[in-house]
Design an enzyme around this catalytic site. Structure first.
Site, PDB file in Angstrom:
ATOM      1  N   HIS A 131       0.828  -1.222   0.000  1.00  0.00           N
ATOM      2  CA  HIS A 131       0.000   0.000   0.000  1.00  0.00           C
ATOM      3  C   HIS A 131       0.856   1.263   0.000  1.00  0.00           C
ATOM      4  O   HIS A 131       0.509   2.263   0.622  1.00  0.00           O
ATOM      5  CB  HIS A 131      -0.945   0.028   1.207  1.00  0.00           C
ATOM      6  CG  HIS A 131      -1.960  -1.067   1.215  1.00  0.00           C
ATOM      7  ND1 HIS A 131      -3.223  -0.943   0.700  1.00  0.00           N
ATOM      8  CD2 HIS A 131      -1.889  -2.340   1.684  1.00  0.00           C
ATOM      9  CE1 HIS A 131      -3.892  -2.082   0.854  1.00  0.00           C
ATOM     10  NE2 HIS A 131      -3.099  -2.951   1.437  1.00  0.00           N
ATOM     11  N   ARG A 167      -7.385   7.100   3.859  1.00  0.00           N
ATOM     12  CA  ARG A 167      -6.298   6.919   2.877  1.00  0.00           C
ATOM     13  C   ARG A 167      -6.654   5.754   1.948  1.00  0.00           C
ATOM     14  O   ARG A 167      -6.923   4.643   2.410  1.00  0.00           O
ATOM     15  CB  ARG A 167      -4.965   6.647   3.570  1.00  0.00           C
ATOM     16  CG  ARG A 167      -3.794   6.520   2.592  1.00  0.00           C
ATOM     17  CD  ARG A 167      -2.451   6.411   3.306  1.00  0.00           C
ATOM     18  NE  ARG A 167      -1.344   6.323   2.374  1.00  0.00           N
ATOM     19  CZ  ARG A 167      -0.900   5.183   1.810  1.00  0.00           C
ATOM     20  NH1 ARG A 167      -1.463   4.030   2.110  1.00  0.00           N
ATOM     21  NH2 ARG A 167       0.104   5.203   0.963  1.00  0.00           N
ATOM     22  N   ASN A 203     -10.293  -2.861   2.522  1.00  0.00           N
ATOM     23  CA  ASN A 203      -9.940  -2.956   1.097  1.00  0.00           C
ATOM     24  C   ASN A 203     -11.194  -2.808   0.244  1.00  0.00           C
ATOM     25  O   ASN A 203     -12.315  -2.878   0.767  1.00  0.00           O
ATOM     26  CB  ASN A 203      -9.316  -4.328   0.789  1.00  0.00           C
ATOM     27  CG  ASN A 203      -7.824  -4.369   1.097  1.00  0.00           C
ATOM     28  OD1 ASN A 203      -7.190  -3.352   1.347  1.00  0.00           O
ATOM     29  ND2 ASN A 203      -7.265  -5.569   1.083  1.00  0.00           N
ATOM     30  N   HIS A 395      -3.887   1.047  12.251  1.00  0.00           N
ATOM     31  CA  HIS A 395      -3.632  -0.184  13.009  1.00  0.00           C
ATOM     32  C   HIS A 395      -4.965  -0.857  13.319  1.00  0.00           C
ATOM     33  O   HIS A 395      -5.868  -0.222  13.869  1.00  0.00           O
ATOM     34  CB  HIS A 395      -2.884   0.162  14.300  1.00  0.00           C
ATOM     35  CG  HIS A 395      -2.680  -1.004  15.225  1.00  0.00           C
ATOM     36  ND1 HIS A 395      -2.569  -2.299  14.779  1.00  0.00           N
ATOM     37  CD2 HIS A 395      -2.559  -1.057  16.572  1.00  0.00           C
ATOM     38  CE1 HIS A 395      -2.398  -3.101  15.825  1.00  0.00           C
ATOM     39  NE2 HIS A 395      -2.397  -2.373  16.919  1.00  0.00           N
ATOM     40  N   TYR A 418       0.804  -4.120  12.231  1.00  0.00           N
ATOM     41  CA  TYR A 418       0.631  -2.694  11.933  1.00  0.00           C
ATOM     42  C   TYR A 418       1.435  -1.791  12.867  1.00  0.00           C
ATOM     43  O   TYR A 418       1.872  -0.710  12.462  1.00  0.00           O
ATOM     44  CB  TYR A 418      -0.861  -2.310  11.918  1.00  0.00           C
ATOM     45  CG  TYR A 418      -1.529  -2.827  10.665  1.00  0.00           C
ATOM     46  CD1 TYR A 418      -1.779  -4.194  10.513  1.00  0.00           C
ATOM     47  CD2 TYR A 418      -1.854  -2.003   9.609  1.00  0.00           C
ATOM     48  CE1 TYR A 418      -2.349  -4.694   9.355  1.00  0.00           C
ATOM     49  CE2 TYR A 418      -2.427  -2.493   8.447  1.00  0.00           C
ATOM     50  CZ  TYR A 418      -2.668  -3.834   8.323  1.00  0.00           C
ATOM     51  OH  TYR A 418      -3.218  -4.330   7.177  1.00  0.00           O
ATOM     52  N   ARG A 425       9.191   2.480   9.613  1.00  0.00           N
ATOM     53  CA  ARG A 425       8.721   3.458   8.624  1.00  0.00           C
ATOM     54  C   ARG A 425       8.698   4.863   9.203  1.00  0.00           C
ATOM     55  O   ARG A 425       9.061   5.832   8.545  1.00  0.00           O
ATOM     56  CB  ARG A 425       7.318   3.048   8.159  1.00  0.00           C
ATOM     57  CG  ARG A 425       6.854   3.721   6.908  1.00  0.00           C
ATOM     58  CD  ARG A 425       5.551   3.127   6.442  1.00  0.00           C
ATOM     59  NE  ARG A 425       4.412   3.528   7.231  1.00  0.00           N
ATOM     60  CZ  ARG A 425       3.790   4.699   7.121  1.00  0.00           C
ATOM     61  NH1 ARG A 425       4.199   5.579   6.252  1.00  0.00           N
ATOM     62  NH2 ARG A 425       2.745   4.995   7.883  1.00  0.00           N
TER      63      ARG A 425
HETATM   64 FE1  HDE Z   1      -2.509  -4.762   5.495  1.00  0.00          FE
HETATM   65  N1  HDE Z   1      -0.712  -3.939   5.963  1.00  0.00           N
HETATM   66  N2  HDE Z   1      -1.844  -6.553   6.069  1.00  0.00           N
HETATM   67  N3  HDE Z   1      -4.249  -5.624   4.886  1.00  0.00           N
HETATM   68  N4  HDE Z   1      -3.187  -3.019   4.878  1.00  0.00           N
HETATM   69  C1  HDE Z   1      -0.355  -2.666   5.792  1.00  0.00           C
HETATM   70  O1  HDE Z   1       0.737  -1.360   7.405  1.00  0.00           O
HETATM   71  C2  HDE Z   1      -0.734  -6.784   6.789  1.00  0.00           C
HETATM   72  C3  HDE Z   1      -4.578  -6.934   4.995  1.00  0.00           C
HETATM   73  C4  HDE Z   1      -4.446  -2.717   4.444  1.00  0.00           C
HETATM   74  O2  HDE Z   1      -3.208   3.473   4.027  1.00  0.00           O
HETATM   75  C5  HDE Z   1       0.958  -2.329   6.420  1.00  0.00           C
HETATM   76  O3  HDE Z   1       1.137   0.808   7.796  1.00  0.00           O
HETATM   77  C6  HDE Z   1      -0.634  -8.173   7.134  1.00  0.00           C
HETATM   78  C7  HDE Z   1      -5.983  -7.151   4.780  1.00  0.00           C
HETATM   79  C8  HDE Z   1      -4.531  -1.343   4.048  1.00  0.00           C
HETATM   80  O4  HDE Z   1      -1.601   3.331   5.511  1.00  0.00           O
HETATM   81  C9  HDE Z   1       1.368  -3.643   7.083  1.00  0.00           C
HETATM   82  C10 HDE Z   1      -1.723  -8.765   6.582  1.00  0.00           C
HETATM   83  C11 HDE Z   1      -6.491  -5.905   4.528  1.00  0.00           C
HETATM   84  C12 HDE Z   1      -3.250  -0.826   4.283  1.00  0.00           C
HETATM   85  C13 HDE Z   1       0.239  -4.553   6.707  1.00  0.00           C
HETATM   86  C14 HDE Z   1      -2.476  -7.746   5.925  1.00  0.00           C
HETATM   87  C15 HDE Z   1      -5.392  -4.978   4.599  1.00  0.00           C
HETATM   88  C16 HDE Z   1      -2.450  -1.884   4.796  1.00  0.00           C
HETATM   89  C17 HDE Z   1       1.955  -1.693   5.492  1.00  0.00           C
HETATM   90  C18 HDE Z   1      -2.083 -10.230   6.591  1.00  0.00           C
HETATM   91  C19 HDE Z   1      -7.935  -5.529   4.193  1.00  0.00           C
HETATM   92  C20 HDE Z   1      -2.789   0.593   4.000  1.00  0.00           C
HETATM   93  C21 HDE Z   1       2.123  -0.267   5.959  1.00  0.00           C
HETATM   94  C22 HDE Z   1      -2.414 -10.689   7.860  1.00  0.00           C
HETATM   95  C23 HDE Z   1      -8.855  -5.747   5.270  1.00  0.00           C
HETATM   96  C24 HDE Z   1      -2.964   1.465   5.203  1.00  0.00           C
HETATM   97  C25 HDE Z   1       1.296  -0.156   7.132  1.00  0.00           C
HETATM   98  C26 HDE Z   1      -2.554   2.870   4.893  1.00  0.00           C
HETATM   99  C27 HDE Z   1      -1.110  -1.732   5.190  1.00  0.00           C
HETATM  100  C28 HDE Z   1       0.212  -5.827   7.105  1.00  0.00           C
HETATM  101  C29 HDE Z   1      -3.655  -8.024   5.206  1.00  0.00           C
HETATM  102  C30 HDE Z   1      -5.581  -3.582   4.356  1.00  0.00           C
HETATM  103  C31 HDE Z   1       2.738  -4.172   6.724  1.00  0.00           C
HETATM  104  C32 HDE Z   1       0.479  -8.821   7.937  1.00  0.00           C
HETATM  105  C33 HDE Z   1      -6.740  -8.461   4.854  1.00  0.00           C
HETATM  106  C34 HDE Z   1      -5.734  -0.610   3.506  1.00  0.00           C
HETATM  107  O5  HDE Z   1       1.431  -3.511   8.468  1.00  0.00           O
END
Ligand code: HDE
Length: 753
Positions: A131, A167, A203, A395, A418, A425
């Site tokens: 993202h 965002r 999402n 988070h 998160y 970062r």
């Molecule tokens: Fe994320 N995801 N994600 N994700 N995710 C991040 O956090 C993660 C998942 C989603 O605009 C990271 O700050 C893991 C599902 C959005 O700042 C990180 C898993 C869904 C955003 C991270 C998932 C999301 C992130 C990267 C599997 C939909 C952007 C930077 C368990 C419900 C947020 C950050 C923004 C961002 C980890 C799966 C949505 C690395 C480990 C499912 C919208 O922490």
């Protein structure tokens, strides 16, 4: 600005600019940088910083502990008329280094030079691992009160208004990648509630590739560019992605959503949002229900065509970002309703046989309707991208009392990830003190010190129990609305690395999705799989994915196999009996056209009689008219926003032809390759190209007067969604009616049922 009259505002903005003598050449349409027009000469009379633009918002001026400061927002960033060092000493010169004579070496003593360069050297921070590319906006959330029965969360009580920051993002691309790539989109919302911040990190697709967080690095490593050449950027059309999803078949449901039109949204404003996981809501008495969160866009769910997405990727890689900010600036505020699907909180944690802890499954809306609980309106753009959009930190564990997590193994891993990711970062553990992340609730934690500590903590006893600080901070009870971890019973069980048996069904809902699509949506899905797999080098990967498609649907599999020139495999699992969910289809309904772009081709030499009236009517319908003419400047006193050389069909949702302009002097292929399109002696070839492209992207096209000649020469007269009439107003009325369906799909009969 008044939110209720977007069209009036758009009209006002453009007309005010037109009236400004000499300013008509650079009309004040959304997107102009700065809050005041610049002077020709460099300004030299000292004055304070200019205010931000009217529509720019900024984080509240709160202390790191959530108290309101009352400081004007502009004063936070910069103040005073004079250039200073970071420590406030006024500077005389920032154009020359301090040297031993004009031709001499630069002196180490030049503290201003060193401060300026050193700070610059450290301006970048690591981009998000996923993202990375995003756009954000401020707004408000107003609760309907309909969730009061199921949750004690104060911000969901009737009429409560909560500030929010949203965002949107793509997942795979790096920070500088294009907006319109085929990918999932993030839709993360920070609600600054007075009981603590709630982050709904959602999402635009309701399921995920994996069922267990431990697979997240795997799926992302597969989706990101190949590690050897770092190709391709921001897309799934490559071997490692298809290698993974065809082997790890629980990914197949999310994959078909990505291959559908959902993977290429028309706009952030036309995307649904989904919390994906099942959450647990808790009421005042401690009773619980399970829910799934949904965002429903006021404008409906709409997408680009694949060809448009590719063209825009080159022409305007910032397309979605620009669309979001232009819409807000124009007063066409994006809106969504937040809704919940509610399920009883039973020990099985299933609903209608669907495992609610499996994030690769949806619950069709026909089985559990989405009940609206509030409205989100985005009405302010950021003042500073880095400070707000880049530094915002979401988070899944930012939860207010009344909203709790479940044992979904994907969600559980996110609860760790998160916070962890922000440490690198955002450079340390104090990221909640960054202005955009500051809560609007009282903060009294016992977290201390660390890099970039902004709070000046008083007292001597950041520990509990204590008597030296008078016992403060005190634990809160129910009456003080403390967060309660729901005492969910955990069955006695062995420690295992395993999933429930229900997680093994990887195909039934992929089939459900496919069966729920209209014929034209199915065509697009076939096209997407064929394109993406066609980009893979290795035949075994294509064959393996075809095997997965055989388990979804024979028609889908056969059509893709034909495109790839490969044999059609037989299914290895029985095809599931499914009940289609009409709610999953994007077509067949009608939607408001707020903020849509209408291109109007004018012939400066021809009859311009209706143009003023039509342009005004487009504004009145809440849309944005952009005049397209042979040259810049004005035509009949109206500002020209695009020329035949600079305009392209993909910018417009509909095209109107008010004339049939003859080839302009710059219709020279050596200067503008578009002028090499087949044309005629009487119409500029770029106008014909505009019409042909709009036509094959299934857009509505209207013409009156001499404009009908262009339709004739483009060979599209009398085809669906091509409107002609004697007068502009009459044509526009019909065009608007057709635009409510987003596209004219009847133009292209589908080959699959
Ligand atoms: Fe994320 N995801 N994600 N994700 N995710 C991040 O956090 C993660 C998942 C989603 O605009 C990271 O700050 C893991 C599902 C959005 O700042 C990180 C898993 C869904 C955003 C991270 C998932 C999301 C992130 C990267 C599997 C939909 C952007 C930077 C368990 C419900 C947020 C950050 C923004 C961002 C980890 C799966 C949505 C690395 C480990 C499912 C919208 O922490």
């Amino acid at each position: 600005m008044e939110s209720s009259k977007p069209s009036q505002i758009v009209k006002g903005v453009v007309e005010a600019a037109v009236e400004k003598v000499g300013d008509a050449l650079t009309p004040d349409v959304p997107g102009a940088p700065g809050s005041a027009p610049p002077s020709l000469e460099e300004p030299t009379t000292p004055h304070g910083p200019l205010p931000p633009k009217d529509e720019q918002g900024a984080p509240d001026t709160r202390t790191p502990t959530g108290a309101e400061t009352g400081v004007p927002k502009i004063a936070k960033g910069q103040q005073g008329a004079y250039l200073t060092t970071a420590n406030g000493a006024r500077l005389r010169d920032t154009d020359h280094s301090l040297k031993a004579g004009p031709r001499g070496p630069v002196l180490l003593q030049d503290h201003h030079l060193r401060e300026k360069i050193t700070h610059f050297d450290h301006e970048r921070i690591p981009e998000r691992v996923v993202h990375a590319r995003g756009a954000g906006a401020h707004g408000t959330f107003v609760a309907y009160g309909t969730a009061e029965e199921v949750t004690r969360a104060g911000f969901l009580k009737k009429g409560r208004e909560t500030p929010v920051f949203v965002r949107f993002s793509t997942v795979l691309g790096s920070r500088g990648s294009a907006d319109t790539v085929r990918d999932t989109r993030g839709f993360a919302t920070k609600f600054y509630t007075d009981e603590g911040t709630f982050d709904l990190v959602a999402n635009n697709i309701p399921v995920f590739f994996i069922q267990d967080a431990i697979k997240f690095p795997d799926v992302i490593h597969a989706g990101k560019p190949h590690p050897d050449r770092e190709i391709p950027q921001a897309q799934s059309a490559h071997d490692t992605f298809w290698d993974f999803v065809s082997l790890h078949t629980e990914a197949q449901h999310h994959t078909i959503w990505n291959m559908s039109d959902r993977g290429i949204p028309r706009s952030y404003r036309t995307m649904e949002g989904f919390g994906v996981h099942t959450f647990r809501l808790v009421d005042e008495a401690g009773a619980t229900v399970l829910v799934k969160f949904h965002w429903k866009p006021k404008l409906g769910v709409h997408s680009l065509t694949w060809e448009e997405a590719q063209m825009i990727g080159g022409m305007d890689p910032d397309y979605h970002r620009r669309d979001l900010y232009d819409a807000i600036e124009a007063g066409a505020y994006p809106e969504w309703e937040l809704g919940i699907q509610v399920f009883p909180d039973t020990p099985e944690e299933t609903f209608a046989g669907i495992d609610l802890l499996d994030p690769t499954k949806i619950v069709p809306e026909e089985l559990a309707p989405v009940q609206p609980i509030g409205k989100l309106t985005l009405n302010k753009t950021p003042t500073n991208y880095f400070a707000e959009v880049e530094q915002v930190a979401f988070h899944v564990g930012h939860l207010p009392p009344g909203i709790d997590v479940t044992n979904d193994p994907l969600m559980q891993g996110r609860l760790f990830s998160y916070v962890d990711t922000q440490l690198t970062r955002l450079g340390g553990p104090n990221f909640t003190q960054i202005p955009i992340n500051r809560p609007h609730a009282d903060v009294n934690d016992m977290l201390r010190d660390g890099f970039h500590q902004h709070a000046v903590h008083a007292g001597v006893a950041p520990y509990r129990p204590n008597s030296l600080d008078g016992g403060n901070p005190f634990p809160a009870g129910d009456r003080e609305h403390a967060f309660v971890d729901t005492p969910v019973t955990v069955a006695e069980a062995p420690k295992v690395r395993a999933s429930p048996a229900s997680f093994d069904d990887h195909y039934s809902q992929v089939r459900l999705f496919w069966q729920s699509m209209s014929p034209v949506e199915k065509e697009h899905i076939i096209r997407a799989y064929t394109f993406e797999l066609g980009k893979c080098y290795h035949q075994v990967i294509k064959e393996r994915q075809l095997q997965c498609l055989a388990n979804v649907d024979p028609v889908l599999c056969e059509q893709v196999a034909t495109g790839l020139g490969l044999p059609v495999p037989q299914p290895t699992v029985p095809l599931a009996e499914v009940q289609p969910s009409p709610a999953l289809s994007q077509v067949g309904r009608e939607w408001p056209a707020d903020g849509r772009m209408v291109g109007i081709v004018v012939d400066a030499q021809g009859d311009l009689g209706d143009v003023h009236e039509v342009r005004r009517a487009v504004f009145d319908a809440g849309m944005v008219p952009l005049l397209i003419a042979a040259h810049g400047g004005t035509v009949d006193g109206l500002p020209v926003q695009r020329t035949f050389a600079t305009g392209r069909s993909v910018e417009f949702d509909a095209v109107l032809l008010a004339g049939a302009p003859a080839p302009a002097p710059d219709a020279v292929p050596a200067r503008d390759a578009k002028a090499g399109a087949p044309g005629s002696a009487t119409v500029d070839p770029r106008v014909l190209l505009l019409v042909e492209e709009a036509w094959r992207h299934a857009k509505v096209i209207g013409a009156w007067g001499a404009g009908a000649e262009v339709l004739h020469q483009a060979g599209v007269t009398g085809t669906p969604g091509v409107v002609t009439g004697a007068a502009g107003a009459e044509v526009l009325t019909e065009v608007q009616r057709l635009m409510a369906a987003h596209r004219v799909w009847e133009r292209f009969p589908a080959s699959v049922a």
